[in-house]
Design a protein around this motif. Structure first.
Motif, PDB file in Angstrom:
ATOM      1  N   LEU A  72       0.831  -1.198   0.000  1.00 10.36           N
ATOM      2  CA  LEU A  72       0.000   0.000   0.000  1.00 10.36           C
ATOM      3  C   LEU A  72       0.870   1.254   0.000  1.00 10.36           C
ATOM      4  O   LEU A  72       0.603   2.210  -0.717  1.00 10.36           O
ATOM      5  CB  LEU A  72      -0.926   0.007   1.225  1.00 10.36           C
ATOM      6  N   SER A  73       1.928   1.238   0.805  1.00 14.24           N
ATOM      7  CA  SER A  73       2.843   2.377   0.845  1.00 14.24           C
ATOM      8  C   SER A  73       3.469   2.609  -0.523  1.00 14.24           C
ATOM      9  O   SER A  73       3.560   3.751  -0.993  1.00 14.24           O
ATOM     10  CB  SER A  73       3.934   2.125   1.890  1.00 14.24           C
ATOM     11  N   ALA A 101       1.148   6.575  -6.816  1.00 15.77           N
ATOM     12  CA  ALA A 101      -0.002   7.447  -7.128  1.00 15.77           C
ATOM     13  C   ALA A 101       0.373   8.914  -6.931  1.00 15.77           C
ATOM     14  O   ALA A 101      -0.002   9.771  -7.737  1.00 15.77           O
ATOM     15  CB  ALA A 101      -1.187   7.076  -6.244  1.00 15.77           C
ATOM     16  N   ASP A 102       1.122   9.220  -5.875  1.00 13.77           N
ATOM     17  CA  ASP A 102       1.545  10.603  -5.619  1.00 13.77           C
ATOM     18  C   ASP A 102       2.454  11.112  -6.734  1.00 13.77           C
ATOM     19  O   ASP A 102       2.309  12.249  -7.216  1.00 13.77           O
ATOM     20  CB  ASP A 102       2.272  10.696  -4.277  1.00 13.77           C
ATOM     21  N   VAL A 103       3.416  10.273  -7.158  1.00 19.07           N
ATOM     22  CA  VAL A 103       4.339  10.663  -8.231  1.00 19.07           C
ATOM     23  C   VAL A 103       3.576  10.880  -9.529  1.00 19.07           C
ATOM     24  O   VAL A 103       3.795  11.869 -10.245  1.00 19.07           O
ATOM     25  CB  VAL A 103       5.432   9.586  -8.420  1.00 19.07           C
ATOM     26  N   ALA A 112       0.206  10.659 -18.315  1.00 18.43           N
ATOM     27  CA  ALA A 112       0.353  10.901 -16.877  1.00 18.43           C
ATOM     28  C   ALA A 112      -0.958  10.662 -16.140  1.00 18.43           C
ATOM     29  O   ALA A 112      -0.979  10.089 -15.048  1.00 18.43           O
ATOM     30  CB  ALA A 112       0.839  12.329 -16.639  1.00 18.43           C
ATOM     31  N   GLN A 113      -2.061  11.083 -16.741  1.00 12.28           N
ATOM     32  CA  GLN A 113      -3.365  10.883 -16.111  1.00 12.28           C
ATOM     33  C   GLN A 113      -3.729   9.399 -16.038  1.00 12.28           C
ATOM     34  O   GLN A 113      -4.279   8.935 -15.044  1.00 12.28           O
ATOM     35  CB  GLN A 113      -4.438  11.663 -16.870  1.00 12.28           C
ATOM     36  N   ALA A 137      -2.399   3.978 -10.717  1.00 11.37           N
ATOM     37  CA  ALA A 137      -1.755   3.901  -9.400  1.00 11.37           C
ATOM     38  C   ALA A 137      -2.775   4.070  -8.283  1.00 11.37           C
ATOM     39  O   ALA A 137      -2.724   3.369  -7.266  1.00 11.37           O
ATOM     40  CB  ALA A 137      -0.667   4.973  -9.295  1.00 11.37           C
ATOM     41  N   GLU A 138      -3.712   5.003  -8.481  1.00 10.11           N
ATOM     42  CA  GLU A 138      -4.752   5.204  -7.465  1.00 10.11           C
ATOM     43  C   GLU A 138      -5.639   3.970  -7.348  1.00 10.11           C
ATOM     44  O   GLU A 138      -6.074   3.596  -6.252  1.00 10.11           O
ATOM     45  CB  GLU A 138      -5.589   6.437  -7.824  1.00 10.11           C
TER      46      GLU A 138
END
Length: 313
Positions: free
Chosen positions: A59-60, A66-68, A143-144, A150-151
């Motif tokens: 998860l981490s 997802a953040d990147v 990117a989207q 990732a999300e």
């Protein structure tokens, strides 16, 4: 019921219906069976805990990805917006200048070369920006997509972790009940049951349990001999927590908890001057180094005036 009917109709000496319907309770599981069940539950709990820990790592990683991806998409969107504004400005200028015949503009101009230069420049930049816009749009879309992927992974892992955590809590509750029943029947069984949990308190208690049978020596703090505060100091030091070698100081080393709130690994203190302490094991039992001539062992907390408990971790 068939047996009862046969008995009832067999003759004048048959069993009465009301006595024939009495049910027999299932026999209680033996101590051996309870211990076997407790060990199986503890093993299952360990497996679930490791799976839970593995999902925490995944998860981490998914959340970082997802953040990147989100940051990348935002950068692309900002770049595209800047180019969008620039292209809009160039388009407006071209439209305004394109309102008359270029030849007339060229002839009527006081500086024909400037008209040629401006027209060429506008054409050049419009062409270049068009290419850049297409590239940025592709990059932004990529990117989207990466961000959504990732999300999605992060949400999937989070849901799995939630389900696993619920299952782990359920097994923990069952284990606690079985262990409680077993210890109520035979308190000595507590020494043979594993300490479950991955927190530092459980780890410290697990290590301290390995010192059972080691002699009490005044002022000793391990690894072979201990006094009461020396045992707790040594155990917590192994998991990265430094406690002073003094009961009074350890009393102030964490959060105070009531007797009903005690969890395995919590520090327990006795007498008004706090001159004795141990580590809570569960079911009203503690692990401690009692006094000179004795050894580290599990004992009941009853019989000593309980002063309070302290949760260090």
């Amino acid at each position: 019921m068939a047996g009862a009917l046969i008995a009832f109709t067999a003759g004048p000496y048959a069993v009465a219906p009301q006595t024939a319907a009495v049910a027999h309770a299932d026999p209680k599981p033996s101590t051996k069976e309870l211990r076997s069940k407790a060990l199986k539950l503890a093993d299952q709990l360990e497996q679930l805990t490791e799976q839970y820990n593995g999902l925490k790592v995944k998860l981490s990683q998914s959340q970082r990805a997802a953040d990147v991806a989100t940051e990348n998409a935002e950068r692309q969107e900002k770049s595209l917006e800047a180019i969008r504004q620039k292209v809009g400005s160039l388009a407006a200028t071209s439209y305004m200048q394109g309102g008359s015949d270029p030849t007339v503009s060229f002839v009527a101009s006081q500086d024909p070369q400037a008209v040629l230069d401006q027209a060429a420049t506008l054409h050049y930049f419009a062409k270049q920006d068009s290419t850049q816009v297409l590239g940025l749009m592709r990059a932004m879309q990529s990117a989207q997509r990466a961000r959504k992927s990732a999300e999605g992974r992060a949400k999937q892992v989070k849901d799995l972790r939630s389900q696993l955590d619920s299952q782990r809590k359920k097994v923990t509750g069952t284990y606690s009940k079985v262990r409680g029943t077993l210890v109520d029947r035979d308190p000595t069984q507590l020494a043979n049951l594993p300490v479950v949990g991955t927190g530092k308190a459980a780890q410290a208690l697990r290590l301290a349990m390995g010192k059972r049978g080691r002699p009490y020596v005044w002022g000793a703090s391990g690894p072979s001999t201990f006094d009461c505060s020396g045992l707790t100091m040594w155990a917590y030091k192994q998991v990265g927590i430094n406690l002073p070698h003094y009961t009074g100081s350890q009393w102030n080393a964490g959060t105070h908890v009531s007797r009903g709130q005690l969890q395995p690994g919590d520090l327990v203190f006795f007498y008004s001057d706090l001159h004795h302490m141990g580590m809570y094991v569960g079911n009203g039992m503690m692990l401690h180094a009692p006094h000179t001539g004795d050894v580290v062992k599990i004992a009941s907390m009853s019989g000593r005036p309980f002063a309070g408990g302290v949760r260090v971790a």
